[in-house]
Design an enzyme around this catalytic site. Structure first.
Site, PDB file in Angstrom:
ATOM      1  N   CYS A 106      -6.601   2.619 -22.663  1.00 43.62           N
ATOM      2  CA  CYS A 106      -5.188   2.369 -22.376  1.00 43.62           C
ATOM      3  C   CYS A 106      -4.423   2.138 -23.670  1.00 43.62           C
ATOM      4  CB  CYS A 106      -5.052   1.121 -21.500  1.00 43.62           C
ATOM      5  SG  CYS A 106      -5.322   1.425 -19.761  1.00 43.62           S
ATOM      6  N   ASP A 113      -4.971  -9.125 -18.610  1.00 44.70           N
ATOM      7  CA  ASP A 113      -4.980  -8.098 -17.563  1.00 44.70           C
ATOM      8  C   ASP A 113      -4.182  -8.492 -16.317  1.00 44.70           C
ATOM      9  OD1 ASP A 113      -6.487  -6.549 -19.225  1.00 44.70           O
ATOM     10  OD2 ASP A 113      -8.383  -6.849 -18.175  1.00 44.70           O
ATOM     11  N   ARG A 148      -6.375  -1.524 -30.968  1.00 47.21           N
ATOM     12  CA  ARG A 148      -7.721  -1.626 -30.413  1.00 47.21           C
ATOM     13  C   ARG A 148      -8.818  -1.032 -31.303  1.00 47.21           C
ATOM     14  NH1 ARG A 148      -7.875  -0.537 -24.149  1.00 47.21           N
ATOM     15  NH2 ARG A 148      -9.238  -2.328 -24.161  1.00 47.21           N
ATOM     16  N   LYS A 156     -14.548  -3.880 -12.298  1.00 41.74           N
ATOM     17  CA  LYS A 156     -14.634  -2.675 -13.146  1.00 41.74           C
ATOM     18  C   LYS A 156     -15.183  -3.022 -14.527  1.00 41.74           C
ATOM     19  CE  LYS A 156     -10.985  -1.484 -15.570  1.00 41.74           C
ATOM     20  NZ  LYS A 156     -10.732  -1.107 -16.956  1.00 41.74           N
ATOM     21  N   ASN A 157     -14.601  -4.053 -15.145  1.00 42.26           N
ATOM     22  CA  ASN A 157     -14.939  -4.313 -16.543  1.00 42.26           C
ATOM     23  C   ASN A 157     -16.336  -4.868 -16.725  1.00 42.26           C
ATOM     24  OD1 ASN A 157     -12.605  -3.223 -17.401  1.00 42.26           O
ATOM     25  ND2 ASN A 157     -11.521  -5.160 -17.731  1.00 42.26           N
ATOM     26  N   ARG A 211      -7.877   4.339 -12.116  1.00 47.55           N
ATOM     27  CA  ARG A 211      -8.927   3.955 -13.066  1.00 47.55           C
ATOM     28  C   ARG A 211      -9.555   2.624 -12.675  1.00 47.55           C
ATOM     29  NH1 ARG A 211      -7.451   4.407 -19.237  1.00 47.55           N
ATOM     30  NH2 ARG A 211      -9.551   3.576 -19.191  1.00 47.55           N
TER      31      ARG A 211
HETATM   32  C1  EPZ Z   1     -11.687  -5.844 -22.527  1.00 46.48           C
HETATM   33  O1  EPZ Z   1     -11.220  -4.987 -23.562  1.00 46.48           O
HETATM   34  C2  EPZ Z   1     -11.207  -5.243 -21.231  1.00 46.48           C
HETATM   35  N1  EPZ Z   1     -11.737  -3.895 -21.071  1.00 46.48           N
HETATM   36  C3  EPZ Z   1      -9.678  -5.204 -21.205  1.00 46.48           C
HETATM   37  O2  EPZ Z   1      -9.255  -4.730 -19.947  1.00 46.48           O
HETATM   38  C4  EPZ Z   1      -9.146  -6.621 -21.417  1.00 46.48           C
HETATM   39  O3  EPZ Z   1      -7.746  -6.576 -21.492  1.00 46.48           O
HETATM   40  C5  EPZ Z   1      -9.719  -7.221 -22.703  1.00 46.48           C
HETATM   41  O4  EPZ Z   1     -11.172  -7.163 -22.675  1.00 46.48           O
HETATM   42  C6  EPZ Z   1      -9.322  -8.666 -22.930  1.00 46.48           C
HETATM   43  O5  EPZ Z   1      -9.729  -9.435 -21.850  1.00 46.48           O
HETATM   44  C7  EPZ Z   1     -12.970  -3.707 -20.656  1.00 46.48           C
HETATM   45  O6  EPZ Z   1     -13.729  -4.630 -20.431  1.00 46.48           O
HETATM   46  C8  EPZ Z   1     -13.403  -2.307 -20.459  1.00 46.48           C
HETATM   47  P1  EPZ Z   1     -11.278  -7.298 -26.747  1.00 46.48           P
HETATM   48  P2  EPZ Z   1     -11.809  -5.100 -25.012  1.00 46.48           P
HETATM   49  O7  EPZ Z   1     -12.310  -6.706 -27.632  1.00 46.48           O
HETATM   50  O8  EPZ Z   1     -13.211  -5.516 -24.950  1.00 46.48           O
HETATM   51  C9  EPZ Z   1      -9.025  -6.743 -30.948  1.00 46.48           C
HETATM   52  C10 EPZ Z   1      -8.132  -3.329 -18.447  1.00 46.48           C
HETATM   53  O9  EPZ Z   1      -6.933  -3.125 -18.139  1.00 46.48           O
HETATM   54  N2  EPZ Z   1     -10.280  -6.140 -31.453  1.00 46.48           N
HETATM   55  O10 EPZ Z   1     -11.530  -8.660 -26.194  1.00 46.48           O
HETATM   56  O11 EPZ Z   1     -11.450  -3.872 -25.698  1.00 46.48           O
HETATM   57  C11 EPZ Z   1      -8.363  -5.894 -29.872  1.00 46.48           C
HETATM   58  O12 EPZ Z   1      -7.590  -4.871 -30.414  1.00 46.48           O
HETATM   59  C12 EPZ Z   1      -8.560  -3.474 -19.875  1.00 46.48           C
HETATM   60  O13 EPZ Z   1      -9.035  -3.390 -17.599  1.00 46.48           O
HETATM   61  C13 EPZ Z   1     -10.375  -5.827 -32.801  1.00 46.48           C
HETATM   62  O14 EPZ Z   1      -9.434  -6.002 -33.592  1.00 46.48           O
HETATM   63  O15 EPZ Z   1     -10.917  -6.312 -25.578  1.00 46.48           O
HETATM   64  C14 EPZ Z   1      -7.568  -6.938 -29.120  1.00 46.48           C
HETATM   65  O16 EPZ Z   1      -6.361  -7.189 -29.796  1.00 46.48           O
HETATM   66  C15 EPZ Z   1      -7.434  -3.284 -20.831  1.00 46.48           C
HETATM   67  N3  EPZ Z   1     -11.551  -5.284 -33.247  1.00 46.48           N
HETATM   68  C16 EPZ Z   1      -8.453  -8.198 -29.215  1.00 46.48           C
HETATM   69  O17 EPZ Z   1      -9.355  -7.943 -30.295  1.00 46.48           O
HETATM   70  C17 EPZ Z   1     -12.619  -5.076 -32.436  1.00 46.48           C
HETATM   71  O18 EPZ Z   1     -13.662  -4.584 -32.908  1.00 46.48           O
HETATM   72  C18 EPZ Z   1      -9.278  -8.498 -27.966  1.00 46.48           C
HETATM   73  O19 EPZ Z   1      -9.902  -7.304 -27.529  1.00 46.48           O
HETATM   74  C19 EPZ Z   1     -12.510  -5.429 -31.090  1.00 46.48           C
HETATM   75  C20 EPZ Z   1     -11.329  -5.957 -30.615  1.00 46.48           C
END
Ligand code: EPZ
Length: 420
Positions: A117, A307, A122, A22-23, A399
């Protein structure tokens, strides 16, 4: 609203075909905006999230055709709009990744700030900083990002302050056709990043270093159409592996890429589960005694994925001993703990840590899904529990898991969907 009913206690035996990730699929879909030629995605998972992304893309002018055998053909001959409204973005964070491609293709975009979610704050600050580094002017107004890059995006060097999967992908999508060379330091290394880079490269991009902390992108003037197969879903793979560990039995996870889950395999082996990587996929087996408790800490790839944290906690709920589960990626990702407790788990949460004291067995109960991975952790626990478990609010599950009940039933699980 649909529910899932499980009569637990049956070991799983058989074969489970692993779907496309999915991701990865969601970001590959966004790449269709970068070319006026068709992008054909194979092994596309059929999920609520991919349908949702297709709705947004259709609004932007992308023609989408599903073909038999998990093929999705996307064609953005011309863009109909550069506006991604709140209703089409709010439910899912990955939709925000259309911003970069719209800017790259049309020089402007107005995209709602995303939802997704409820697992933490985020923010999208890293995404926006990356686009600004590429020369975009960005304003925030009434919950919208209004961005423009009249003279086109320009290559730039970006050093991310911490690892972000979404921001790395967004930067790749924007840099592919930017003018000049970009380097991304402290980039995410997840398999989904490599998959996106592979697809963009097949479309004509010049990206090297994907899968390492430093990615180099030599901007090209245009990208073309291509057929690309979505990488196997490592989270679905890990979820079924954990389910087998929880119920006992033996399952071949067909098409799984063993190398994408090494952190999980080493923990499962320490817990007493047999894991074998073969050409066909990954075979997981557990016979006899309870798993041993092991500690786990979530980390960016190649560390243990956030995840899979909820599912692993469900497994530890019946392990022999005490396990410490530490979540370091998201600040609010223990919502499954009180639901697991309804099944008899002994879990206490202290900030980013959950202490799981393994009990000899769980008992079925009514539970509520709170987010995608939390909901599947309740399914895993329900499969291992004695008696009937009913998981409410399964739209979360839809989802991100394709044909979940069908795949599990084929391996002997007593699981059914109840539509009201
Ligand atoms: C991706 O989310 C995945 N989603 C998530 O899967 C997954 O948990 C996550 O990566 C970590 O592996 C998709 O790919 C659609 P991040 P993403 O940016 O890209 C903070 C699922 O269940 N952050 O690596 O949103 C953020 O809040 C989902 O399939 C900022 O502060 O994750 C988090 O604490 C849930 N500012 C950390 O970084 C930003 O601009 C890592 O988030 C971006 C992120």
């Amino acid at each position: 609203m649909d529910k899932i009913k499980i009569f637990g206690g049956e070991p799983l035996h058989g074969r489970i075909p692993i779907s496309g990730a999915k991701n990865s699929a969601l970001k590959l879909m966004a790449a269709a905006l970068l070319t006026d030629e068709p992008l054909v995605l194979e092994r596309m998972p059929r999920l609520a999230d991919t349908r949702f992304m297709a709705h947004l893309l259709a609004h932007l002018g992308v023609e989408a055709h599903e073909e038999p055998g998990g093929v999705l053909r996307l064609h953005a001959a011309t863009l109909a709009s550069t506006f991604a409204p709140y209703e089409l973005v709010r439910k899912m964070r990955a939709t925000f990744n259309v911003l970069g491609p719209l800017l790259a293709r049309a020089g402007k975009a107005k995209v709602s700030l995303p939802g997704g979610c409820a697992i933490g704050a985020r923010p999208v600050d890293l995404h926006l900083k990356a686009l600004e580094a590429f020369g975009a002017a960005i304003d925030l107004e009434d919950g919208y990002v209004i961005a423009s890059a009249a003279g086109g995006l320009k290559g730039a060097s970006i050093s991310f302050p911490f690892v972000s999967v979404g921001a790395t992908e967004h930067a790749l999508l924007a840099a592919a056709t930017a003018d000049g060379v970009s380097t991304l330091d402290n980039a995410a290394r997840e398999p989904e990043i490599i998959d996106l880079a592979d697809c963009l490269n097949a479309m004509g991009a010049r990206i090297s270093g994907a899968g390492t902390p430093t990615i180099r992108v030599e901007g090209v003037s245009r990208l073309g159409g291509v057929s690309h197969q979505v990488v196997a879903d490592r989270i679905e793979t890990g979820t079924f592996a954990i389910a087998v560990a929880a119920t006992g039995g033996e399952v071949m996870l067909e098409g799984a890429q063993g190398g994408h889950n090494t952190a999980l395999w080493s923990l499962l082996k320490s817990a007493g589960v047999a894991v074998e990587q073969t050409e066909e996929g990954v075979r997981v087996a557990r016979n006899g005694s309870r798993c041993q408790a092991v500690d786990v800490e979530t980390r960016p790839f190649p560390g243990f994925p956030t995840d899979l944290q909820a599912q692993f906690m469900a497994l530890m709920a019946t392990a022999n001993g005490v396990s410490v589960v530490r979540e370091t990626i998201f600040e609010n990702r223990f919502m499954h703990a009180p639901e697991l407790a309804r099944l008899g788990a002994d879990i206490s949460v202290h900030g980013h840590e959950a202490i799981v004291r393994g009990v000899p067995g769980l008992k079925g109960a009514q539970v509520m899904a709170t987010d995608l991975r939390a909901s599947v952790s309740l399914v895993v626990a329900g499969l291992a529990a004695e008696g009937e478990t009913v998981v409410h609010r399964v739209y979360h599950l839809d989802r991100g898991f394709e044909r979940l009940e069908e795949k599990l039933s084929a391996c002997g699980a007593r699981i059914e969907r109840v539509t009201e």
